[in-house]
Design a protein around this motif. Structure first.
Motif, mmCIF file in Angstrom:
data_model
loop_
_atom_site.group_PDB
_atom_site.id
_atom_site.type_symbol
_atom_site.label_atom_id
_atom_site.label_comp_id
_atom_site.label_asym_id
_atom_site.label_seq_id
_atom_site.Cartn_x
_atom_site.Cartn_y
_atom_site.Cartn_z
ATOM 1 N N GLU A 1 0.838 -1.206 0.000
ATOM 2 C CA GLU A 1 0.000 0.000 0.000
ATOM 3 C C GLU A 1 0.869 1.251 0.000
ATOM 4 N N ARG A 2 1.977 1.216 0.740
ATOM 5 C CA ARG A 2 2.894 2.354 0.794
ATOM 6 C C ARG A 2 3.555 2.601 -0.566
ATOM 7 N N ASP A 3 3.947 1.497 -1.250
ATOM 8 C CA ASP A 3 4.558 1.625 -2.581
ATOM 9 C C ASP A 3 3.612 2.332 -3.549
ATOM 10 N N ILE A 4 2.349 1.903 -3.536
ATOM 11 C CA ILE A 4 1.369 2.474 -4.457
ATOM 12 C C ILE A 4 1.091 3.935 -4.128
ATOM 13 N N LEU A 5 0.965 4.218 -2.842
ATOM 14 C CA LEU A 5 0.735 5.602 -2.404
ATOM 15 C C LEU A 5 1.849 6.519 -2.929
ATOM 16 N N LYS A 6 3.097 6.072 -2.796
ATOM 17 C CA LYS A 6 4.232 6.886 -3.239
ATOM 18 C C LYS A 6 4.216 7.089 -4.751
ATOM 19 N N LYS A 7 3.925 6.029 -5.508
ATOM 20 C CA LYS A 7 3.890 6.149 -6.972
ATOM 21 C C LYS A 7 2.763 7.070 -7.422
ATOM 22 N N LEU A 8 1.606 6.969 -6.773
ATOM 23 C CA LEU A 8 0.477 7.829 -7.147
ATOM 24 C C LEU A 8 0.813 9.296 -6.906
ATOM 25 N N GLU A 9 1.485 9.570 -5.787
ATOM 26 C CA GLU A 9 1.832 10.957 -5.466
ATOM 27 C C GLU A 9 2.976 11.470 -6.343
ATOM 28 N N ASP A 10 4.006 10.622 -6.533
ATOM 29 C CA ASP A 10 5.213 11.084 -7.236
ATOM 30 C C ASP A 10 5.051 11.103 -8.749
ATOM 31 N N ARG A 11 4.459 10.031 -9.296
ATOM 32 C CA ARG A 11 4.383 9.905 -10.760
ATOM 33 C C ARG A 11 3.122 10.525 -11.329
ATOM 34 N N PHE A 12 2.007 10.446 -10.577
ATOM 35 C CA PHE A 12 0.715 10.877 -11.135
ATOM 36 C C PHE A 12 0.130 12.094 -10.430
ATOM 37 N N ASP A 13 0.849 12.655 -9.463
ATOM 38 C CA ASP A 13 0.426 13.892 -8.775
ATOM 39 C C ASP A 13 -0.967 13.779 -8.166
#
Length: 365
Positions: free
Chosen positions: A208-220
C-alpha cells in the motif's frame, strides 16, 4: 559475480526501489556481462513489469551511462523516450483488425501515455502470428547502435497457439546480439517449451505504501485520495488508476446495490443486472474488483478490523450489509467465488453466462 560489498547504485531502476531482488539481479547481469538472450518478467498485473523492462533496455542501450542511469541526452536515450529507437521493438496484445489497420498507431500512442495499463479494445486482444513474423524480420538485421537489438513483449500469456509455435523457433535459435524480454501475469499460461527457454525474474505485489508513493510522485494524486485508492488497489498501480476514474465511482455504487440485492434475496434485481450488464471485458473486470473490495470490507467489519477497510467513504453502508448477512463463512465463500470469476475473466468468457454465474455466486452470501 557481483561482490557482496558492491551496492546497486540508487539511480539504477530507481522507480523500482521496492523490487530490490529484481534490481540486484539485473544489475548483476549487466556488471558480469551475462545478459541472457530471453527473459520472462513475471508477477501480478499492473505493477510495472513492462516499464521495468523498458527502463532496463534504455540503460543497456545508452553508451554514456553512469551511476546506474542512462544519460538521457544521447540519440539512443531520446529515441527510447519517444518509442522510436530503431533497435527496440515493442509488441503487446491487440485484435488482428487493429494490428492490420491505422488504429495500430493509436493503440501504441495510448499504451505509451500510460504503460501501467493497456489500451481497451472491443474485441479480445492477443499476440498473433503476424506479430511474430514482425519480430523475426526485425531480428534479421544487425543493431544500428550500441548494445544490441531488443524485443519487449507485454502480456506474453495472450500469445495464441500459432504465434507461440512460431515464436518458439526464434527462442531456440536467437540471432547473435538480440535479446527478448517478455512480461506476464500468468506465466503458467505460456507454453512450457517457451517458459523453459527464458530466465524468469519474479516481481512482487506492491505494498500500500509503494502504491501511495507512486500515485503521489508519478501521477500527482493528492495524498488523501491516493491513500484511499492505495487501500483498494490490491497491490496494483493499474487497479489504483482505474479507481481514480469517475466511472469507477459509479461502478462501486452499482456493486453495493448488487450485493445489497443478493443479501436481500432480491432475485429480480440481481437477474435483471446479469441480463443487462455490458458485454465488455473492461466493465466485467471493474465490477468484479469493486465486488471483491466490498466483500473484503464486509469481512473486516465483522471481525472488527476497521483499519483494513478499503472503501472508507462507504464504511457505514458496508457495515450494515455485513450485519444483514452476518455469516463470515458465507462471505468468505462468496469472496472466493467472485475472485475465481475475476481470474477466469482472462480466458475470454461468454458474458451472459459469466454474469449469470457471478449472480448465482453472490446469492451464496
Amino acid at each position: 559475480m557481483l561482490e557482496t560489498t558492491e551496492k546497486v547504485p540508487d539511480g539504477f531502476l530507481s522507480e523500482f526501489i521496492e523490487q530490490e531482488k529484481v534490481r540486484i539481479f539485473l544489475w548483476r547481469a549487466y556488471k558480469t556481462g551475462r545478459i541472457a538472450s530471453a527473459y520472462l518478467f513475471s508477477g501480478p498485473a499492473g505493477i510495472g513489469k513492462f516499464i521495468a523492462a523498458y527502463q532496463w533496455v534504455k540503460f543497456l542501450k545508452c553508451p554514456n551511462k553512469s551511476d546506474g542511469k542512462p544519460c538521457g541526452k544521447c540519440k539512443s536515450c531520446t529515441t527510447m523516450d519517444s518509442w522510436t529507437n530503431p533497435d527496440v521493438l515493442i509488441i503487446f496484445p491487440m485484435p488482428k483488425s487493429v494490428w492490420d489497420s491505422e488504429a495500430r498507431r493509436d493503440a501504441y500512442a495510448e499504451f505509451r501515455l500510460n504503460p501501467f495499463m493497456r489500451p481497451r479494445f472491443d474485441r479480445k486482444p492477443s499476440i498473433i502470428l503476424d506479430m511474430i513474423y514482425e519480430i523475426q524480420q526485425f531480428l534479421q538485421t544487425p543493431a544500428t547502435s550500441h548494445g544490441g537489438k531488443f524485443v519487449i513483449i507485454a502480456d506474453a500469456e495472450l500469445m495464441n497457439i500459432p504465434a507461440a509455435n512460431s515464436f518458439l523457433k526464434t527462442l531456440e535459435e536467437p540471432p547473435l546480439g538480440s535479446y527478448i524480454i517478455m512480461t506476464s501475469q500468468r506465466p503458467e499460461a505460456l507454453l512450457p517449451t517457451i517458459r523453459s527457454r527464458t530466465q524468469e525474474i519474479k516481481f512482487r505485489r506492491l505494498s500500500e505504501r509503494d502504491i501511495l508513493k507512486k500515485l503521489e510522485d508519478r501521477f500527482d494524486v493528492p495524498h488523501e485520495l491516493a491513500a484511499e485508492v492505495s487501500r483498494l488497489a490490491d497491490g496494483s498501480i493499474a487497479n489504483a488508476l482505474r479507481y481514480l476514474t469517475p466511472e469507477f465511482e459509479a461502478l462501486r455504487r452499482q456493486a453495493l446495490k448488487i450485493i445489497e440485492a443478493a443479501c436481500e434475496r432480491n432475485y429480480e434485481e440481481l437477474w435483471s443486472w446479469a441480463d443487462e450488464a455490458p458485454a465488455k471485458t473492461d466493465y466485467a473486470e471493474q465490477i468484479c474488483l469493486a465486488l471483491i473490495t466490498i466483500l473484503r470490507d464486509m469481512l473486516a467489519s465483522i471481525i472488527g478490523d476497521e483499519v483494513s477497510v478499503m472503501n472508507s467513504s462507504e464504511e457505514e453502508l458496508i457495515k450494515n450489509l455485513a450485519k444483514s448477512c452476518g455469516d463470515i463463512k458465507r462471505i468468505e465463500r462468496t469472496l472466493a467465488g467472485v475472485t475465481a470469476h475475476y481470474e477466469n475473466l482472462l480466458r475470454n468468457p461468454q458474458y451472459r453466462l459469466f454474469y449469470g454465474s457471478l449472480a448465482a455466486t453472490l446469492l451464496g452470501i
